[in-house]
Structures are given as structure tokens and as C-alpha cells.
Design an enzyme around this catalytic site. Structure first.
Site, mmCIF file in Angstrom:
data_model
loop_
_atom_site.group_PDB
_atom_site.id
_atom_site.type_symbol
_atom_site.label_atom_id
_atom_site.label_comp_id
_atom_site.label_asym_id
_atom_site.label_seq_id
_atom_site.Cartn_x
_atom_site.Cartn_y
_atom_site.Cartn_z
ATOM 1 N N LEU A 162 -27.524 13.408 6.731
ATOM 2 C CA LEU A 162 -27.370 12.354 7.745
ATOM 3 C C LEU A 162 -26.006 11.681 7.553
ATOM 4 C CD1 LEU A 162 -28.954 11.297 10.074
ATOM 5 C CD2 LEU A 162 -30.331 9.940 8.528
ATOM 6 N N HIS A 163 -24.960 12.402 7.956
ATOM 7 C CA HIS A 163 -23.605 11.873 7.782
ATOM 8 C C HIS A 163 -23.206 11.031 8.998
ATOM 9 C CE1 HIS A 163 -21.495 15.046 10.237
ATOM 10 N NE2 HIS A 163 -22.688 15.569 10.092
ATOM 11 N N ALA A 164 -21.924 10.763 9.140
ATOM 12 C CA ALA A 164 -21.494 9.769 10.133
ATOM 13 C C ALA A 164 -21.891 10.106 11.571
ATOM 14 C CB ALA A 164 -19.982 9.580 10.045
ATOM 15 N N SER B 68 -25.612 9.924 12.287
ATOM 16 C CA SER B 68 -26.014 8.509 12.170
ATOM 17 C C SER B 68 -25.640 7.759 13.445
ATOM 18 C CB SER B 68 -25.335 7.839 10.979
ATOM 19 O OG SER B 68 -25.702 8.490 9.788
#
Lengths: 89, 158
Positions: A16-18, A21
Site C-alpha cells: 500500500l504505497h503512495a 493510498s
């Protein structure tokens, strides 16, 4: 008021990276329900990219989404599709 | 992981001059070059991958923070720099606010774990309004590094 909770295993290889997200927050913002995301003991507001990033949720880790509101079912369904997507975002 | 593991004190700027997205990314990449973290010949390559990442969606995560990041073979390990813009830059943030705090990361290709951990760590520190305000108003680079080091110690103790 409908309240739904669902455990989801993150299938995005990058975790769940940038970007996911940001997409998570965009989905939540389109709905009325109040959404929280929990990983382990930590729970964050589903409208905060920064909050979600602090979880550092990696590939294959388990998170719990809670949605409360008239469109709880719909928002959970869309968020689940996002987190289960296996193609890197 | 600590912030100081991937943030070199030579790659910090307390007063960024740029006022557009491409200009501020260039200014931040120059911090990495000047600190010797990225080879000068790879300057344009790194700028291009960072801009390409921005095209996919802004890395401004709200509350005045942007975390431009990308993977590039110009980086042998995770490297980062931190720049503060006193007047703020329009970075297409979701909350419509100008970005003041720029944490830029460049990771080697084929590395997912450290990247995500670094983003988590940065978010954890910047979640605190007091820290954001302290960084925004820091008078120089030494003050910024002091704030970061104190936070590293504080978070390691939790």
C-alpha cells in the site's frame, strides 16, 4: 446505520504505497461512509493518505477496513477491489 | 529503519527557491547530485522518472507535504533529500493546499520493501503538526537535521 468490517490481504506487489493510498482516499471521499483502516494495533482514518502510509502495509499483509454509513457496502466493495488488484499501481 | 538512514545531511535545503513542480523537482535532484548520492550524468534521467511518476498522480499527500519518489537504476541504494519551501509550491495536492515540505526518494529498481518502509517512516514523523510547523520555519539545514534526528530517536523508543 450499516457498519461493515472486512479483512483483506493486500495483493498489490508493491504494497500500500503512495499511489494506491491516494486512490484509497479518493474512493473513500466519493462516499458518505466513515472509513477506517487497521493493521495490527494501529487504526487510521480512511481519508488521510498520510495516515494510510504510516501503516506501511506490504504485499500479503492483512488489513481490516471498517465502513459505517449508508453506502458502507459499496465503499468496502470498491476498496477491496483496489487492494486485491495484483497489477502494480 | 531511521530517516537518517536514507537522508544525508548534505542533501537538505531549508529554503527552496523554485515555484513550479518541474523546477522544484530539479532543485531537489540537484541536492542529491551535490551530496554525491547520484552521479551528475544521471541528472536528467532521474528528473524524467520523477516527473513520469507525477504524471500518474501527484505525490502531494496533503497538509503541505509532497513525497516525489521513483525507482531508477541511477540509485544503488535508497537515497533521499529534504527541501522546505517557505512560500509553498502548487504540487496538485488532493487537498488543494500548497506543498511546503518535500521529501524526495529515489530507490533502486526492483526494491519494494525499503521504499514502503521509508514512506511509512516519513508519514509517521510528518503526521505531527508541531513537526511540520517546526520544519517549515526552520532557519537552516542544521536545525532541520536536528529535528529529524530527535524524531528518529523518539520513534525508535516507541
Amino acid at each position: 446505520m450499516v457498519k461493515i468490517q472486512k479483512e483483506i490481504i493486500i495483493r498489490n506487489p508493491q504494497g500500500l504505497h503512495a499511489r494506491p493510498s491516494a486512490m484509497f482516499v479518493q474512493i473513500v471521499s466519493k462516499h458518505e461512509s466513515i472509513v477506517t483502516l487497521r493493521k495490527g494495533d494501529e487504526e487510521v482514518n480512511g481519508r488521510s493518505i498520510m495516515g494510510i502510509l504510516t501503516l506501511g502495509a506490504q504485499f500479503n499483509s492483512s488489513v481490516v477496513i471498517t465502513a459505517e454509513g449508508v453506502d458502507a457496502e459499496k465503499v468496502i466493495c470498491e476498496l477491496e477491489a483496489l487492494l486485491k488488484k495484483e497489477t502494480p499501481e | 529503519m531511521k530517516i537518517s538512514d536514507f537522508l544525508d545531511k548534505k542533501a537538505v535545503c531549508a529554503d527552496l527557491k523554485s515555484d513550479t513542480k518541474p523546477a522544484v523537482i530539479t532543485e531537489l535532484v540537484e541536492l542529491l547530485l551535490n551530496a554525491g548520492l547520484i552521479d551528475k550524468k544521471n541528472k536528467n534521467k532521474v528528473i524524467d522518472v520523477l516527473m513520469a511518476r507525477e504524471e500518474l498522480g501527484s505525490t502531494a499527500i496533503g497538509q503541505g507535504i509532497a513525497i516525489p519518489h521513483a525507482k531508477c537504476d541511477a540509485a544503488k541504494e535508497l537515497v533521499g533529500c529534504l527541501g522546505i519551501s517557505k512560500k509553498g509550491v502548487n504540487f496538485d495536492s488532493l487537498d488543494g493546499e500548497l506543498a511546503h515540505i518535500f521529501f524526495l526518494l529515489v530507490a533502486p529498481v526492483d526494491s519494494a520493501g525499503p521504499h514502503l518502509k521509508a514512506l511509512a517512516k516519513i508519514s509517521r514523523i510528518l503526521k505531527d503538526k508541531f513537526i511540520r510547523d517546526s520544519l517549515k520555519t526552520a532557519k537552516d539545514e542544521t536545525t532541520i537535521m536536528k529535528i529529524i534526528e530527535q524524531e528518529d530517536i523518539r520513534l525508535a523508543a516507541i
